[in-house]
Design a protein around this motif. Structure first.
Motif, PDB file in Angstrom:
ATOM      1  N   ASP A 113      -2.538  -0.302  10.151  1.00 58.95           N
ATOM      2  CA  ASP A 113      -1.257  -0.926  10.474  1.00 58.95           C
ATOM      3  C   ASP A 113      -0.162   0.135  10.301  1.00 58.95           C
ATOM      4  N   PRO A 114       0.475   0.570  11.388  1.00 55.22           N
ATOM      5  CA  PRO A 114       1.430   1.683  11.288  1.00 55.22           C
ATOM      6  C   PRO A 114       2.658   1.367  10.427  1.00 55.22           C
ATOM      7  N   VAL A 115       3.108   0.137  10.447  1.00 52.29           N
ATOM      8  CA  VAL A 115       4.286  -0.221   9.649  1.00 52.29           C
ATOM      9  C   VAL A 115       3.955  -0.165   8.165  1.00 52.29           C
ATOM     10  N   ARG A 116       2.829  -0.741   7.806  1.00 51.93           N
ATOM     11  CA  ARG A 116       2.413  -0.745   6.397  1.00 51.93           C
ATOM     12  C   ARG A 116       2.113   0.676   5.909  1.00 51.93           C
ATOM     13  N   ALA A 117       1.437   1.465   6.739  1.00 50.78           N
ATOM     14  CA  ALA A 117       1.114   2.843   6.364  1.00 50.78           C
ATOM     15  C   ALA A 117       2.384   3.671   6.213  1.00 50.78           C
ATOM     16  N   ARG A 118       3.333   3.490   7.126  1.00 54.78           N
ATOM     17  CA  ARG A 118       4.593   4.228   7.057  1.00 54.78           C
ATOM     18  C   ARG A 118       5.372   3.848   5.801  1.00 54.78           C
TER      19      ARG A 118
END
Length: 148
Positions: free
Chosen positions: A74-79
């Motif tokens: 999940d790009p948002v969570r990883a970011r």
């Protein structure tokens, strides 16, 4: 002969001053190198934290047999996790000023890339001029999400 008395003391004083300046420069550069390594470690920790947010999705049939397994990032969570860890680690470094930072996620390659550009104060080198008052450092780290 009397006019030459005390020349050794003057020469010794000059050499001691030169030695102290070199020692101060070595300590200044050494501290800057240490902080550069700490900034790199902060980037690596942030990239690993972002990649560790990946989830392993398994599809199971009625008998409990796994027939499909994939990793989802999940790009948002990883970011968000990467920026949080990066900020926490950089906040512990004395005098380091963050100029730019970022976290990029590649969902297809399952990688998290963290980069940062900081300024590190140089105390003794600053005497040489304003351009030496700060040492600019850029660091980057990439981590790959793997199935657990």
């Amino acid at each position: 002969m009397r006019g030459e008395r005390g020349q050794v003391v003057v020469a010794l004083a000059v050499w001691l001053l030169v030695l102290l300046v070199f020692l101060a420069l070595i300590l200044d550069i050494g501290r800057a190198q240490l902080q550069r390594l700490q900034v790199g470690s902060a980037c690596e920790a942030a990239a690993l934290a972002g990649a560790s947010t990946a989830l392993c999705v398994r599809e199971v049939d009625a008998f409990g047999t796994v027939y499909s397994e994939r990793v989802v990032l999940d790009p948002v969570r990883a970011r968000d996790e990467g920026l949080k860890v990066l900020g926490d680690n950089l906040a512990m470094l004395w005098g380091v000023e963050v100029l730019e930072s970022g976290v990029e996620c590649d969902q297809d390659a399952l990688t998290v890339r963290v980069w940062v550009r900081v300024r590190i104060p140089a105390r003794v080198l600053g005497v040489l001029g304003d351009q030496w008052r700060w040492l600019e450092v850029c660091q980057e780290a990439t981590a790959k999400a793997l199935p657990r």
